[in-house]
Design a protein around this motif. Structure first.
Motif, PDB file in Angstrom:
ATOM      1  N   UNK A  13       0.832  -1.196   0.000  1.00 47.63           N
ATOM      2  CA  UNK A  13       0.000   0.000   0.000  1.00 47.63           C
ATOM      3  C   UNK A  13       0.866   1.244   0.000  1.00 47.63           C
ATOM      4  N   UNK A  14       0.486   2.186  -0.837  1.00 46.74           N
ATOM      5  CA  UNK A  14       1.212   3.446  -0.925  1.00 46.74           C
ATOM      6  C   UNK A  14       0.262   4.582  -0.578  1.00 46.74           C
ATOM      7  N   UNK A  15       0.820   5.628  -0.050  1.00 47.59           N
ATOM      8  CA  UNK A  15       0.030   6.807   0.305  1.00 47.59           C
ATOM      9  C   UNK A  15       0.396   7.939  -0.646  1.00 47.59           C
ATOM     10  N   UNK A  16      -0.124   7.886  -1.849  1.00 47.31           N
ATOM     11  CA  UNK A  16       0.136   8.923  -2.846  1.00 47.31           C
ATOM     12  C   UNK A  16      -1.183   9.357  -3.465  1.00 47.31           C
ATOM     13  N   UNK A  17      -1.191  10.565  -3.932  1.00 42.78           N
ATOM     14  CA  UNK A  17      -2.355  11.089  -4.647  1.00 42.78           C
ATOM     15  C   UNK A  17      -2.109  10.903  -6.139  1.00 42.78           C
ATOM     16  N   UNK A  18      -3.147  10.628  -6.917  1.00 42.45           N
ATOM     17  CA  UNK A  18      -2.933  10.479  -8.354  1.00 42.45           C
ATOM     18  C   UNK A  18      -2.431  11.778  -8.971  1.00 42.45           C
ATOM     19  N   UNK A  19      -1.503  11.625  -9.913  1.00 42.96           N
ATOM     20  CA  UNK A  19      -1.031  12.799 -10.641  1.00 42.96           C
ATOM     21  C   UNK A  19      -1.082  12.594 -12.155  1.00 42.96           C
ATOM     22  N   UNK A  20      -1.452  11.370 -12.603  1.00 41.26           N
ATOM     23  CA  UNK A  20      -1.634  11.094 -14.029  1.00 41.26           C
ATOM     24  C   UNK A  20      -2.910  10.273 -14.229  1.00 41.26           C
ATOM     25  N   UNK A  21      -3.473  10.428 -15.422  1.00 35.29           N
ATOM     26  CA  UNK A  21      -4.757   9.793 -15.726  1.00 35.29           C
ATOM     27  C   UNK A  21      -4.747   9.257 -17.151  1.00 35.29           C
ATOM     28  N   UNK A  22      -5.444   8.126 -17.347  1.00 34.19           N
ATOM     29  CA  UNK A  22      -5.585   7.533 -18.672  1.00 34.19           C
ATOM     30  C   UNK A  22      -6.894   6.767 -18.699  1.00 34.19           C
ATOM     31  N   UNK A  23      -7.850   7.266 -19.454  1.00 33.45           N
ATOM     32  CA  UNK A  23      -9.159   6.619 -19.510  1.00 33.45           C
ATOM     33  C   UNK A  23      -9.779   6.569 -18.132  1.00 33.45           C
ATOM     34  N   UNK A  24     -10.123   5.362 -17.676  1.00 35.94           N
ATOM     35  CA  UNK A  24     -10.739   5.187 -16.360  1.00 35.94           C
ATOM     36  C   UNK A  24      -9.726   4.747 -15.310  1.00 35.94           C
ATOM     37  N   UNK A  25      -8.471   5.112 -15.554  1.00 40.86           N
ATOM     38  CA  UNK A  25      -7.398   4.758 -14.618  1.00 40.86           C
ATOM     39  C   UNK A  25      -6.725   6.017 -14.100  1.00 40.86           C
ATOM     40  N   UNK A  26      -6.349   5.947 -12.830  1.00 38.12           N
ATOM     41  CA  UNK A  26      -5.552   7.029 -12.249  1.00 38.12           C
ATOM     42  C   UNK A  26      -4.291   6.407 -11.680  1.00 38.12           C
ATOM     43  N   UNK A  27      -3.223   7.182 -11.750  1.00 40.30           N
ATOM     44  CA  UNK A  27      -1.954   6.654 -11.290  1.00 40.30           C
ATOM     45  C   UNK A  27      -1.071   7.731 -10.710  1.00 40.30           C
ATOM     46  N   UNK A  28       0.049   7.276 -10.204  1.00 41.22           N
ATOM     47  CA  UNK A  28       1.058   8.183  -9.684  1.00 41.22           C
ATOM     48  C   UNK A  28       2.315   7.973 -10.519  1.00 41.22           C
ATOM     49  N   UNK A  29       2.805   9.040 -11.135  1.00 37.18           N
ATOM     50  CA  UNK A  29       4.005   8.986 -11.967  1.00 37.18           C
ATOM     51  C   UNK A  29       5.188   9.518 -11.180  1.00 37.18           C
ATOM     52  N   UNK A  30       6.258   8.715 -11.126  1.00 34.38           N
ATOM     53  CA  UNK A  30       7.488   9.107 -10.440  1.00 34.38           C
ATOM     54  C   UNK A  30       8.646   8.988 -11.429  1.00 34.38           C
ATOM     55  N   UNK A  31       9.088  10.113 -12.026  1.00 31.44           N
ATOM     56  CA  UNK A  31      10.118  10.056 -13.062  1.00 31.44           C
ATOM     57  C   UNK A  31      11.493   9.609 -12.575  1.00 31.44           C
ATOM     58  N   UNK A  32      11.726   9.604 -11.268  1.00 24.75           N
ATOM     59  CA  UNK A  32      13.036   9.177 -10.775  1.00 24.75           C
ATOM     60  C   UNK A  32      13.025   7.739 -10.251  1.00 24.75           C
ATOM     61  N   UNK A  33      11.876   7.076 -10.332  1.00 25.61           N
ATOM     62  CA  UNK A  33      11.774   5.678  -9.906  1.00 25.61           C
ATOM     63  C   UNK A  33      12.441   4.769 -10.939  1.00 25.61           C
ATOM     64  N   UNK A  34      12.676   3.522 -10.559  1.00 21.57           N
ATOM     65  CA  UNK A  34      13.171   2.534 -11.506  1.00 21.57           C
ATOM     66  C   UNK A  34      12.142   2.379 -12.621  1.00 21.57           C
ATOM     67  N   UNK A  35      12.599   1.958 -13.796  1.00 24.00           N
ATOM     68  CA  UNK A  35      11.734   1.864 -14.974  1.00 24.00           C
ATOM     69  C   UNK A  35      10.436   1.112 -14.691  1.00 24.00           C
ATOM     70  N   UNK A  36      10.519  -0.042 -14.033  1.00 24.55           N
ATOM     71  CA  UNK A  36       9.331  -0.864 -13.786  1.00 24.55           C
ATOM     72  C   UNK A  36       8.507  -0.394 -12.590  1.00 24.55           C
ATOM     73  N   UNK A  37       8.828   0.769 -12.050  1.00 26.27           N
ATOM     74  CA  UNK A  37       8.092   1.322 -10.915  1.00 26.27           C
ATOM     75  C   UNK A  37       7.652   2.757 -11.161  1.00 26.27           C
ATOM     76  N   UNK A  38       7.751   3.240 -12.389  1.00 29.79           N
ATOM     77  CA  UNK A  38       7.460   4.648 -12.688  1.00 29.79           C
ATOM     78  C   UNK A  38       5.986   5.012 -12.550  1.00 29.79           C
ATOM     79  N   UNK A  39       5.101   4.105 -12.894  1.00 32.24           N
ATOM     80  CA  UNK A  39       3.665   4.378 -12.765  1.00 32.24           C
ATOM     81  C   UNK A  39       3.081   3.414 -11.746  1.00 32.24           C
ATOM     82  N   UNK A  40       2.364   3.953 -10.782  1.00 30.15           N
ATOM     83  CA  UNK A  40       1.611   3.132  -9.849  1.00 30.15           C
ATOM     84  C   UNK A  40       0.135   3.322 -10.172  1.00 30.15           C
TER      85      UNK A  40
END
Length: 126
Positions: A13-40
């Protein structure tokens, strides 16, 4: 038999607010995360149920269901637990596209101002 590497994986579980959206999905984008962890992908997001012949998407969907990260809701899958992956991988399962039609997540995920990750200049230079 070789072990499958899952492209999209549930996370704690993560405590982040969504900052990116695509269709009916919301996510958190972290540009400094590892490649496979950039979007939650955050709980409450919906993933397409387009059918795929083979490849990584069906394997990942089955894995996420087994792990209790997504639930089958009839016409869509609902994200129950946070899931992380690459911008492209998360866009692919969100939209139900793979192979030659696999989307470019940097050009699809949008911030609340309507700019894509690329348009906002937030794509990492890795």
């Amino acid at each position: 038999m070789p072990k499958t590497r899952y492209t999209i994986s549930p996370i704690q579980t993560v405590q982040v607010e969504p900052n990116v959206y695509l269709g009916k999905a919301s996510g958190y984008y972290d540009p400094i995360a590892k490649k496979y962890e950039m979007i939650t992908l955050l709980p409450g997001s919906y993933l397409s149920k387009n059918s795929f012949d083979d490849g990584w998407v069906p394997e990942n969907i089955a894995y996420l269901i087994r792990e209790g990260a997504i639930e089958d809701k009839g016409t869509v899958y609902e994200v129950i637990k946070p899931i992380c992956g690459t911008p492209g991988g998360t866009a692919a399962i969100t939209q139900g596209k793979d192979g030659s039609s696999r989307p470019n997540g940097y050009k699809l995920w949008k911030f609340s101002d309507g700019k894509t990750i690329d348009e906002a200049g937030e794509r990492p230079n890795k």
